[in-house]
Design an enzyme around this catalytic site. Structure first.
Site, PDB file in Angstrom:
ATOM      1  N   HIS A  34       0.806  -1.234   0.000  1.00 41.50           N
ATOM      2  CA  HIS A  34       0.000   0.000   0.000  1.00 41.50           C
ATOM      3  C   HIS A  34       0.834   1.278   0.000  1.00 41.50           C
ATOM      4  O   HIS A  34       0.306   2.354  -0.223  1.00 41.50           O
ATOM      5  CB  HIS A  34      -0.940   0.012   1.214  1.00 41.50           C
ATOM      6  CG  HIS A  34      -0.214   0.256   2.503  1.00 41.50           C
ATOM      7  ND1 HIS A  34       0.553  -0.720   3.105  1.00 41.50           N
ATOM      8  CD2 HIS A  34      -0.098   1.353   3.272  1.00 41.50           C
ATOM      9  CE1 HIS A  34       1.103  -0.213   4.197  1.00 41.50           C
ATOM     10  NE2 HIS A  34       0.720   1.033   4.324  1.00 41.50           N
ATOM     11  N   TRP A  62      18.204   9.116 -23.868  1.00 41.34           N
ATOM     12  CA  TRP A  62      18.783   7.877 -24.394  1.00 41.34           C
ATOM     13  C   TRP A  62      18.159   7.463 -25.724  1.00 41.34           C
ATOM     14  O   TRP A  62      16.935   7.532 -25.892  1.00 41.34           O
ATOM     15  CB  TRP A  62      18.524   6.742 -23.399  1.00 41.34           C
ATOM     16  CG  TRP A  62      19.540   6.678 -22.295  1.00 41.34           C
ATOM     17  CD1 TRP A  62      20.195   7.737 -21.726  1.00 41.34           C
ATOM     18  CD2 TRP A  62      20.008   5.493 -21.639  1.00 41.34           C
ATOM     19  NE1 TRP A  62      21.033   7.284 -20.744  1.00 41.34           N
ATOM     20  CE2 TRP A  62      20.946   5.916 -20.673  1.00 41.34           C
ATOM     21  CE3 TRP A  62      19.727   4.131 -21.775  1.00 41.34           C
ATOM     22  CZ2 TRP A  62      21.610   5.015 -19.850  1.00 41.34           C
ATOM     23  CZ3 TRP A  62      20.381   3.228 -20.944  1.00 41.34           C
ATOM     24  CH2 TRP A  62      21.316   3.667 -19.998  1.00 41.34           C
ATOM     25  N   ARG A  68       5.959   3.315 -27.224  1.00 44.67           N
ATOM     26  CA  ARG A  68       5.543   2.709 -25.960  1.00 44.67           C
ATOM     27  C   ARG A  68       4.150   3.206 -25.580  1.00 44.67           C
ATOM     28  O   ARG A  68       3.699   4.258 -26.018  1.00 44.67           O
ATOM     29  CB  ARG A  68       6.522   3.083 -24.830  1.00 44.67           C
ATOM     30  CG  ARG A  68       7.926   2.508 -24.979  1.00 44.67           C
ATOM     31  CD  ARG A  68       7.978   1.012 -24.724  1.00 44.67           C
ATOM     32  NE  ARG A  68       9.332   0.466 -24.802  1.00 44.67           N
ATOM     33  CZ  ARG A  68       9.940   0.045 -25.914  1.00 44.67           C
ATOM     34  NH1 ARG A  68       9.306   0.099 -27.071  1.00 44.67           N
ATOM     35  NH2 ARG A  68      11.162  -0.443 -25.881  1.00 44.67           N
ATOM     36  N   LEU A  92       3.431   2.263 -16.327  1.00 49.72           N
ATOM     37  CA  LEU A  92       2.615   3.158 -15.504  1.00 49.72           C
ATOM     38  C   LEU A  92       3.400   4.421 -15.174  1.00 49.72           C
ATOM     39  O   LEU A  92       4.631   4.410 -15.144  1.00 49.72           O
ATOM     40  CB  LEU A  92       2.237   2.468 -14.196  1.00 49.72           C
ATOM     41  CG  LEU A  92       1.483   1.152 -14.331  1.00 49.72           C
ATOM     42  CD1 LEU A  92       1.357   0.489 -12.963  1.00 49.72           C
ATOM     43  CD2 LEU A  92       0.104   1.387 -14.940  1.00 49.72           C
ATOM     44  N   SER A 144       3.028  -7.650 -14.879  1.00 50.20           N
ATOM     45  CA  SER A 144       3.575  -6.584 -15.716  1.00 50.20           C
ATOM     46  C   SER A 144       3.621  -7.077 -17.156  1.00 50.20           C
ATOM     47  O   SER A 144       3.707  -8.282 -17.414  1.00 50.20           O
ATOM     48  CB  SER A 144       4.965  -6.266 -15.201  1.00 50.20           C
ATOM     49  OG  SER A 144       5.770  -5.800 -16.239  1.00 50.20           O
ATOM     50  N   SER A 145       3.617  -6.126 -18.098  1.00 54.85           N
ATOM     51  CA  SER A 145       3.599  -6.517 -19.512  1.00 54.85           C
ATOM     52  C   SER A 145       4.920  -7.154 -19.950  1.00 54.85           C
ATOM     53  O   SER A 145       4.991  -7.700 -21.051  1.00 54.85           O
ATOM     54  CB  SER A 145       3.285  -5.299 -20.393  1.00 54.85           C
ATOM     55  OG  SER A 145       4.233  -4.296 -20.157  1.00 54.85           O
ATOM     56  N   CYS A 146       5.947  -7.122 -19.089  1.00 52.70           N
ATOM     57  CA  CYS A 146       7.214  -7.744 -19.490  1.00 52.70           C
ATOM     58  C   CYS A 146       7.157  -9.272 -19.431  1.00 52.70           C
ATOM     59  O   CYS A 146       8.115  -9.942 -19.778  1.00 52.70           O
ATOM     60  CB  CYS A 146       8.377  -7.215 -18.660  1.00 52.70           C
ATOM     61  SG  CYS A 146       8.317  -7.752 -16.975  1.00 52.70           S
ATOM     62  N   TYR A 190      12.585 -11.093 -13.403  1.00 56.94           N
ATOM     63  CA  TYR A 190      11.346 -10.490 -12.911  1.00 56.94           C
ATOM     64  C   TYR A 190      10.145 -11.097 -13.645  1.00 56.94           C
ATOM     65  O   TYR A 190       9.135 -11.455 -13.039  1.00 56.94           O
ATOM     66  CB  TYR A 190      11.456  -8.986 -13.186  1.00 56.94           C
ATOM     67  CG  TYR A 190      10.286  -8.144 -12.790  1.00 56.94           C
ATOM     68  CD1 TYR A 190      10.053  -7.844 -11.454  1.00 56.94           C
ATOM     69  CD2 TYR A 190       9.433  -7.603 -13.750  1.00 56.94           C
ATOM     70  CE1 TYR A 190       8.996  -7.024 -11.099  1.00 56.94           C
ATOM     71  CE2 TYR A 190       8.375  -6.790 -13.394  1.00 56.94           C
ATOM     72  CZ  TYR A 190       8.161  -6.507 -12.071  1.00 56.94           C
ATOM     73  OH  TYR A 190       7.112  -5.702 -11.713  1.00 56.94           O
ATOM     74  N   HIS A 216      11.865   4.741 -14.341  1.00 57.41           N
ATOM     75  CA  HIS A 216      11.322   4.488 -15.671  1.00 57.41           C
ATOM     76  C   HIS A 216      11.355   5.788 -16.476  1.00 57.41           C
ATOM     77  O   HIS A 216      11.710   6.845 -15.952  1.00 57.41           O
ATOM     78  CB  HIS A 216       9.890   3.935 -15.552  1.00 57.41           C
ATOM     79  CG  HIS A 216       9.834   2.574 -14.937  1.00 57.41           C
ATOM     80  ND1 HIS A 216       9.006   2.248 -13.882  1.00 57.41           N
ATOM     81  CD2 HIS A 216      10.515   1.435 -15.217  1.00 57.41           C
ATOM     82  CE1 HIS A 216       9.179   0.980 -13.556  1.00 57.41           C
ATOM     83  NE2 HIS A 216      10.089   0.460 -14.345  1.00 57.41           N
ATOM     84  N   PRO A 263      -0.554  -4.802 -16.202  1.00 60.53           N
ATOM     85  CA  PRO A 263      -0.553  -3.410 -16.672  1.00 60.53           C
ATOM     86  C   PRO A 263       0.622  -3.111 -17.597  1.00 60.53           C
ATOM     87  O   PRO A 263       1.692  -3.693 -17.463  1.00 60.53           O
ATOM     88  CB  PRO A 263      -0.410  -2.592 -15.386  1.00 60.53           C
ATOM     89  CG  PRO A 263      -0.389  -3.556 -14.261  1.00 60.53           C
ATOM     90  CD  PRO A 263      -0.123  -4.920 -14.811  1.00 60.53           C
ATOM     91  N   THR A 264       0.398  -2.157 -18.492  1.00 62.51           N
ATOM     92  CA  THR A 264       1.471  -1.608 -19.320  1.00 62.51           C
ATOM     93  C   THR A 264       2.339  -0.675 -18.471  1.00 62.51           C
ATOM     94  O   THR A 264       2.196  -0.650 -17.240  1.00 62.51           O
ATOM     95  CB  THR A 264       0.843  -0.861 -20.521  1.00 62.51           C
ATOM     96  OG1 THR A 264       1.878  -0.488 -21.396  1.00 62.51           O
ATOM     97  CG2 THR A 264       0.052   0.369 -20.089  1.00 62.51           C
ATOM     98  N   LYS A 283       6.830 -13.170 -12.267  1.00 61.22           N
ATOM     99  CA  LYS A 283       5.460 -12.692 -12.493  1.00 61.22           C
ATOM    100  C   LYS A 283       4.627 -13.760 -13.223  1.00 61.22           C
ATOM    101  O   LYS A 283       3.425 -13.906 -12.956  1.00 61.22           O
ATOM    102  CB  LYS A 283       5.475 -11.384 -13.290  1.00 61.22           C
ATOM    103  CG  LYS A 283       5.997 -10.208 -12.493  1.00 61.22           C
ATOM    104  CD  LYS A 283       5.042  -9.879 -11.357  1.00 61.22           C
ATOM    105  CE  LYS A 283       5.432  -8.662 -10.572  1.00 61.22           C
ATOM    106  NZ  LYS A 283       4.559  -8.415  -9.435  1.00 61.22           N
TER     107      LYS A 283
END
Ligand SMILES: NC(=O)c1ccc[n+]([C@@H]2O[C@H](COP(=O)([O-])OP(=O)(O)OC[C@H]3O[C@@H](n4cnc5c(N)ncnc54)[C@H](OP(=O)(O)O)[C@@H]3O)[C@@H](O)[C@H]2O)c1
Length: 318
Positions: A11, A202, A209, A166, A107-109, A136, A179, A163-164, A140
């Site tokens: 939280h 970079w 994205r 965030l 996560s989308s990864c 990671y 990020h 989620p994509t 997941k």
């Protein structure tokens, strides 16, 4: 007002704090929460004791070890082990204590590096993962499989949301570990304060994205919770993407920076495109609401109001 007892794990994080606010605004006054100092979710015995003592009706699992490419690359073991431990402890304790409902955040990864675009849920495990965050991602994937197996075998109402990218309040603004959105906000802000000095970013700026405001994700979690979505996997995103160059111009405009942008093409671009197919959650009835420019403007306002107490997650193993 609802008397249901909801345990929100994580939280204090960017995602968990937004979910907490969403539930509180909707009359949930029986929220269970515990700091990571008081309850380390990697400790199985402590987690079992906590869930058994608190007897929540539902759990939102938003606790995880989260980080950017550098952190993932430097601490592969912590990204794999910590996330596996947190998920298996919380999900198993939920099952053992007959917790009715659980929403797991991934996560989308989790999707293969070369997945066709936009990425549909069924592309899971159809090819190799991006090597840098595979640790990671594998944790997941294990978490969502725990939820799916409990649904298949015991009919548990445990759902997984993927989620994509965030962004939003309480993001991590440490330039080494952050990020792209918080990194750009900070760089443009500091350059603006520095007489509109040039900003170096970079790569080429050409990769595309997708970005979702964290409050939209909190809405999606609340939606999944109220609509009793089944034990499936759901992508959560906006369904549209923009190039990193377009994102930079938007953030430059929001911040009010009036200097040059230099693209450091010696730095890697990463995957050319990463966009989620969100037709499954759209069919269930959820759509995002916050447009990117509006979300970035609100995030920058939050950044300015909290500039002295920003979260800076340093690169470290523990
Ligand atoms: N950020 C993104 O762009 C993004 C994108 C897609 C999915 N997600 C997912 O959203 C979830 C939350 O991410 P976030 O961005 O909110 O991360 P975050 O800001 O780093 O928050 C992580 C939360 O987990 C808690 N936590 C970490 N390790 C713990 C442990 N061992 N014991 C107890 N609590 C622990 C943290 O507590 P402390 O604050 O006390 O350390 C914090 O409350 C993750 O599952 C992530 O995969 C995030």
């Amino acid at each position: 007002m609802s008397e249901r007892r909801i345990y929100i794990a994580g939280h204090t994080g960017m995602v968990g704090s937004s979910i907490l606010k969403k539930f509180q605004e909707n009359g949930y006054n029986n929220i269970i929460k515990e700091s990571s100092d008081a309850l380390d979710l990697r400790n199985q015995a402590d987690v079992e004791h906590f869930i058994s003592a608190k007897q929540p009706d539902a759990i939102i699992l938003a606790a995880a070890r989260v980080g950017g490419i550098l952190a993932n690359d430097r601490y592969p073991y912590q990204f794999l082990y910590d996330n596996l431990a947190i998920e298996s402890n919380v999900i198993n304790a939920a099952h053992k204590n007959n917790v009715e409902q659980l929403v797991f955040l991934g996560s989308s990864c989790i999707y293969p590096k070369q997945a066709p675009q936009p990425i549909r849920e069924e592309y899971l495990l159809s090819g190799p993962l991006e090597p840098t965050n595979q640790w990671y991602a594998i944790a997941k994937i294990a978490g969502l499989k725990l939820c799916q197996s409990l649904h298949k075998q015991y009919g548990r109402n445990y759902v997984s949301l993927m989620p994509t990218n965030l962004y939003g309040p309480r993001d991590n603004f440490d330039l080494e570990t952050s990020h792209v959105v918080p990194a750009m906000i900070r760089k443009f802000h500091e350059a603006m304060k520095n007489g509109d000095s040039p900003v170096t970013l970079w790569g080429s700026g050409s990769p595309k994205r997708e970005f979702l405001h964290v409050n939209d994700l909190a809405e999606a979690v609340f939606f999944a919770f109220n609509h009793q979505l089944d034990g499936e996997l759901y992508n959560i995103g906006t369904g549209s993407d923009i190039s990193i160059k377009e994102l930079a111009l938007l953030i430059q405009d929001v911040v009010g920076h009036d200097g040059d942008i230099i693209w450091d093409k010696g730095k890697p671009d990463g995957t050319p495109r990463k966009l989620l197919d969100v037709s499954k959650i759209h069919s269930a009835g959820w759509h995002h609401r916050i447009q990117l420019k509006e979300g970035l403007t609100k995030t920058y306002e939050w950044f300015l109001q909290n500039i002295d107490g920003l979260k800076m997650r340093s690169l470290q193993a523990n």
